[in-house]
Every structure is written in C-alpha cells, then in structure tokens.
Design a protein around this motif. Sequence first.
Motif, PDB file in Angstrom:
ATOM      1  N   ASN A  13     -11.069  44.913 -23.685  1.00  0.00           N
ATOM      2  CA  ASN A  13     -10.159  45.144 -24.808  1.00  0.00           C
ATOM      3  C   ASN A  13      -9.456  43.868 -25.274  1.00  0.00           C
ATOM      4  O   ASN A  13      -8.482  43.930 -26.018  1.00  0.00           O
ATOM      5  N   ALA A  14      -9.945  42.712 -24.832  1.00  0.00           N
ATOM      6  CA  ALA A  14      -9.271  41.461 -25.206  1.00  0.00           C
ATOM      7  C   ALA A  14      -9.374  41.217 -26.703  1.00  0.00           C
ATOM      8  O   ALA A  14     -10.386  41.522 -27.330  1.00  0.00           O
ATOM      9  N   MET A  15      -8.292  40.661 -27.247  1.00  0.00           N
ATOM     10  CA  MET A  15      -8.245  40.350 -28.671  1.00  0.00           C
ATOM     11  C   MET A  15      -8.868  38.974 -28.887  1.00  0.00           C
ATOM     12  O   MET A  15      -8.536  38.024 -28.197  1.00  0.00           O
ATOM     13  N   GLU A  16      -9.805  38.908 -29.841  1.00  0.00           N
ATOM     14  CA  GLU A  16     -10.516  37.638 -30.023  1.00  0.00           C
ATOM     15  C   GLU A  16      -9.858  36.759 -31.091  1.00  0.00           C
ATOM     16  O   GLU A  16      -9.496  37.232 -32.155  1.00  0.00           O
ATOM     17  N   ILE A  17      -9.708  35.485 -30.778  1.00  0.00           N
ATOM     18  CA  ILE A  17      -9.226  34.498 -31.748  1.00  0.00           C
ATOM     19  C   ILE A  17     -10.179  33.309 -31.680  1.00  0.00           C
ATOM     20  O   ILE A  17     -10.590  32.894 -30.596  1.00  0.00           O
ATOM     21  N   ARG A  18     -10.554  32.798 -32.865  1.00  0.00           N
ATOM     22  CA  ARG A  18     -11.456  31.650 -32.904  1.00  0.00           C
ATOM     23  C   ARG A  18     -10.634  30.368 -32.932  1.00  0.00           C
ATOM     24  O   ARG A  18      -9.664  30.273 -33.676  1.00  0.00           O
ATOM     25  N   VAL A  19     -11.060  29.403 -32.119  1.00  0.00           N
ATOM     26  CA  VAL A  19     -10.350  28.122 -32.056  1.00  0.00           C
ATOM     27  C   VAL A  19     -11.323  27.029 -32.470  1.00  0.00           C
ATOM     28  O   VAL A  19     -12.447  26.993 -31.988  1.00  0.00           O
ATOM     29  N   THR A  20     -10.887  26.153 -33.377  1.00  0.00           N
ATOM     30  CA  THR A  20     -11.711  25.009 -33.742  1.00  0.00           C
ATOM     31  C   THR A  20     -10.925  23.738 -33.484  1.00  0.00           C
ATOM     32  O   THR A  20      -9.792  23.602 -33.934  1.00  0.00           O
ATOM     33  N   GLY A  21     -11.524  22.837 -32.721  1.00  0.00           N
ATOM     34  CA  GLY A  21     -10.929  21.524 -32.497  1.00  0.00           C
ATOM     35  C   GLY A  21     -11.515  20.553 -33.499  1.00  0.00           C
ATOM     36  O   GLY A  21     -12.728  20.532 -33.716  1.00  0.00           O
ATOM     37  N   LYS A  22     -10.646  19.792 -34.167  1.00  0.00           N
ATOM     38  CA  LYS A  22     -11.105  18.778 -35.117  1.00  0.00           C
ATOM     39  C   LYS A  22     -10.303  17.531 -34.843  1.00  0.00           C
ATOM     40  O   LYS A  22      -9.185  17.608 -34.350  1.00  0.00           O
ATOM     41  N   LYS A  23     -10.832  16.374 -35.202  1.00  0.00           N
ATOM     42  CA  LYS A  23     -10.017  15.165 -35.110  1.00  0.00           C
ATOM     43  C   LYS A  23      -8.975  15.213 -36.222  1.00  0.00           C
ATOM     44  O   LYS A  23      -9.337  15.089 -37.392  1.00  0.00           O
ATOM     45  N   TRP A  24      -7.636  15.438 -35.986  1.00  0.00           N
ATOM     46  CA  TRP A  24      -7.070  15.689 -34.689  1.00  0.00           C
ATOM     47  C   TRP A  24      -6.116  16.859 -34.831  1.00  0.00           C
ATOM     48  O   TRP A  24      -4.923  16.688 -34.972  1.00  0.00           O
ATOM     49  N   ILE A  43      -6.006  37.917 -24.386  1.00  0.00           N
ATOM     50  CA  ILE A  43      -6.472  37.160 -25.551  1.00  0.00           C
ATOM     51  C   ILE A  43      -7.722  36.396 -25.146  1.00  0.00           C
ATOM     52  O   ILE A  43      -7.714  35.658 -24.153  1.00  0.00           O
ATOM     53  N   ARG A  44      -8.802  36.573 -25.918  1.00  0.00           N
ATOM     54  CA  ARG A  44     -10.026  35.816 -25.654  1.00  0.00           C
ATOM     55  C   ARG A  44     -10.178  34.753 -26.737  1.00  0.00           C
ATOM     56  O   ARG A  44     -10.143  35.076 -27.925  1.00  0.00           O
ATOM     57  N   LEU A  45     -10.285  33.504 -26.333  1.00  0.00           N
ATOM     58  CA  LEU A  45     -10.465  32.425 -27.299  1.00  0.00           C
ATOM     59  C   LEU A  45     -11.933  32.015 -27.315  1.00  0.00           C
ATOM     60  O   LEU A  45     -12.514  31.736 -26.260  1.00  0.00           O
ATOM     61  N   VAL A  46     -12.538  32.011 -28.501  1.00  0.00           N
ATOM     62  CA  VAL A  46     -13.904  31.529 -28.669  1.00  0.00           C
ATOM     63  C   VAL A  46     -13.789  30.206 -29.417  1.00  0.00           C
ATOM     64  O   VAL A  46     -13.270  30.169 -30.530  1.00  0.00           O
ATOM     65  N   MET A  47     -14.227  29.132 -28.764  1.00  0.00           N
ATOM     66  CA  MET A  47     -13.857  27.806 -29.252  1.00  0.00           C
ATOM     67  C   MET A  47     -15.067  26.936 -29.589  1.00  0.00           C
ATOM     68  O   MET A  47     -16.085  26.983 -28.891  1.00  0.00           O
ATOM     69  N   ASP A  48     -14.937  26.152 -30.653  1.00  0.00           N
ATOM     70  CA  ASP A  48     -15.928  25.110 -30.912  1.00  0.00           C
ATOM     71  C   ASP A  48     -15.271  23.935 -31.608  1.00  0.00           C
ATOM     72  O   ASP A  48     -14.103  24.000 -31.976  1.00  0.00           O
ATOM     73  N   SER A  49     -16.047  22.875 -31.743  1.00  0.00           N
ATOM     74  CA  SER A  49     -15.519  21.641 -32.324  1.00  0.00           C
ATOM     75  C   SER A  49     -16.373  21.258 -33.512  1.00  0.00           C
ATOM     76  O   SER A  49     -17.570  21.547 -33.552  1.00  0.00           O
ATOM     77  N   THR A  50     -15.758  20.603 -34.510  1.00  0.00           N
ATOM     78  CA  THR A  50     -16.549  20.160 -35.660  1.00  0.00           C
ATOM     79  C   THR A  50     -16.998  18.710 -35.504  1.00  0.00           C
ATOM     80  O   THR A  50     -17.751  18.222 -36.320  1.00  0.00           O
ATOM     81  N   ASP A  51     -16.510  18.038 -34.466  1.00  0.00           N
ATOM     82  CA  ASP A  51     -16.892  16.634 -34.340  1.00  0.00           C
ATOM     83  C   ASP A  51     -17.220  16.234 -32.897  1.00  0.00           C
ATOM     84  O   ASP A  51     -18.365  16.306 -32.497  1.00  0.00           O
ATOM     85  N   VAL A  52     -16.218  15.835 -32.134  1.00  0.00           N
ATOM     86  CA  VAL A  52     -16.477  15.328 -30.785  1.00  0.00           C
ATOM     87  C   VAL A  52     -16.010  16.348 -29.740  1.00  0.00           C
ATOM     88  O   VAL A  52     -15.587  17.447 -30.090  1.00  0.00           O
ATOM     89  N   ILE A  53     -16.070  15.990 -28.471  1.00  0.00           N
ATOM     90  CA  ILE A  53     -15.623  16.889 -27.422  1.00  0.00           C
ATOM     91  C   ILE A  53     -14.100  16.832 -27.315  1.00  0.00           C
ATOM     92  O   ILE A  53     -13.521  15.753 -27.172  1.00  0.00           O
ATOM     93  N   HIS A  54     -13.461  17.971 -27.460  1.00  0.00           N
ATOM     94  CA  HIS A  54     -12.039  18.107 -27.197  1.00  0.00           C
ATOM     95  C   HIS A  54     -11.907  19.011 -25.971  1.00  0.00           C
ATOM     96  O   HIS A  54     -12.897  19.530 -25.469  1.00  0.00           O
ATOM     97  N   SER A  55     -10.667  19.206 -25.499  1.00  0.00           N
ATOM     98  CA  SER A  55     -10.481  20.133 -24.395  1.00  0.00           C
ATOM     99  C   SER A  55      -9.169  20.882 -24.606  1.00  0.00           C
ATOM    100  O   SER A  55      -8.131  20.279 -24.846  1.00  0.00           O
TER     101      SER A  55
END
Length: 320
Positions: free
Chosen positions: A107-118, A143-155
């Motif tokens: 039942n976790a609520m999904e939120i999308r996370v995008t890392g970008k510089k910066w 809360i479930r975070l589904v994450m990706d980046s548009t450029d380099v590796i972030h954390s």
Amino acid sequence: MNTDTLNLVETGTLWLPERVNALVAGVDHIFYFLLWSSFIVSAIIIAITIHFLFRYRRTAKTPIGPKHITHNNALEATWTIIPIILVIFIFFWGVNGYIRMMIPPDNAMEIRVTGKKWLWEFKYPQTGITAIGELVVPVNTPIRLVMDSTDVIHSFFLPNFRVKRDVIPNRYTRIWFQADKPGNYQIFCTEYCGDGHSAMLATLRVLSPEDYAKWQTEGSGGDDLPLAELGARLYTSKACNTCHSTDGSIKVGPSWQGLFGSQRQLQSGQSVTADENYIRESMVNPGAKVVQGFQNVMPTYAGSLTDNEINALIEYIKSL
Ligand code: CUA
C-alpha cells in the motif's frame, strides 16, 4: 535553502541523527554493535601490544629474546573461529534488515524522484503535482520513491530515515520509508556530481493527514502573491539559488543581478538582449543560448514550472 522555513530536527547522538523511521531501528542497532565491538577489539589489541612491549623487551638480564615460537594451535584456532562466528552473525543480521528495507509494503504511496545537476524534483503520479527542492509526504504512511537521473550519478540520502540509494541515469532505483512524526528533515545528495553537489539539497516535509490534504489542493501556495514576491520565493524553493546569485557573485551560472535588459555575450559569438523571451527560453531550453564563460549544464525546467511561475521569476529578475 531558506533556513527560517527549515526548522530542521537536530536532536540525535554524537554518532547518528534522530531517527524518525521506527521500521529501520535495526540500522541503528547494527551500527552501534559494529561501532562498540570495533572499540572493544581495538582496545584489547592495543592493551596486549603495550603489555608485550614491556614484558618481552630486551634488558641486561635477557640480552636475547625468549625461545623462538613458530605457532600456537589453540590460540590461532580461537582468534579464527570467534571472528568467523561474529561476521556470520553480522551478515545474517544485516541481510535481514536489508531485505526489510528494500521491500516496500503493497500500500506504499509512490512518488517519482529525479536528480538533475543540481536539484531534486518530485512528481506525484496520483495528482500530477511537481515540486522542486521539497518532498512533501503524510505522516505514518509508507512512501515508495522511484528515482532516476537525467545526467550523472547522484545519491538520495535521508539521514533521519536511515535510507540512502544511488540515483542513476537510464535505470530506476527504489527506496521506501515511513515517517513517525511531522517535521522538516534534510535531504542530501551524497554522490559527488559536479560544481553544485554540496548545494544539491532538498527538504522533506512530513505533514499530518489534514495538512497533507490541504497541501494537495492548495499546493505550496503563493499564487495570490505579487509576481516578483512569488518569484523571490521560487528562487529558493525551485533551487535556482544553487547556481545563480542575486548579488552579482558568480556561481555555476550567471548572476541575476542587473541581468534583465543587459546585452548577453553568447558562446556562439552572437549577442542577445536579456528580455522576457530570452529568460523564458533559458528556463525551458537552457542549451539554446549559453552565455560566454559558462558551461551548458543547466537542466530544463520545462514541465517543472507553470507559466505563472515563469512569469513570477521573470518579474523577480527584473527587480534585481
Ligand atoms: Cu547530485 Cu551530488
């Protein structure tokens, strides 16, 4: 970041910040176990070393050392078997906690996370809300975070929740957490990602269910403010301040001071007047006209800013 609105929770121990995610208490337990067992083992080794230093030192009475000893089976077996049992125990303890941390409840609520510089951008699939620099969640909800980046590796790192995971281009990574109490908590980027890395911060705002419902319908508010005032607020909340100063100092990008109406010398050798159209284009398509002396590193804000927000930022830039 605007510190007067942050009010970060700052209690905790010397070793760890306050934990507001009861489900990961195991992280703290294993951390302290490793910490104190390392202290104890180090203390024993140091004590024995110092003892032997005096016990077996060469003196006038014993000009040569005692008899040459090659090995001691019982001793060697002891210092092999005990650590093996210890590390096997730690391994299973760790795996157990890791599995629980990696598998979110259904039942976790999904939120999308995008890392970008910066900057960190958060998208709510249920409502279509997009927020930059601020993750807003209801209390006591997985809360479930589904994450990706548009450029380099972030954390993505939430110290108070003991969760951290790399955010990578072309692949989705996930973490989940649950907040025990309302408050504002710090989000860090913990992978060196270039000039703006140390400023790649965001705030996690944990709200009561009522406040969260209100936030969903009203957004972060500010639509009724005068445009320049809203722009000033967006300047920090949308993380523009990571790369652009308002006092003429040079950061990753050009300063906004005196920007409006000035002649901009571009990388292409051409020059352009910084009017409304130029500033708008620089937000939605930053690579189109890069100013001389700067890198083409700004992420696009297309889809991250509403027309009203773009107007507000333009008015704010005009006022500087
Ligand atoms: Cu993103 Cu460091």
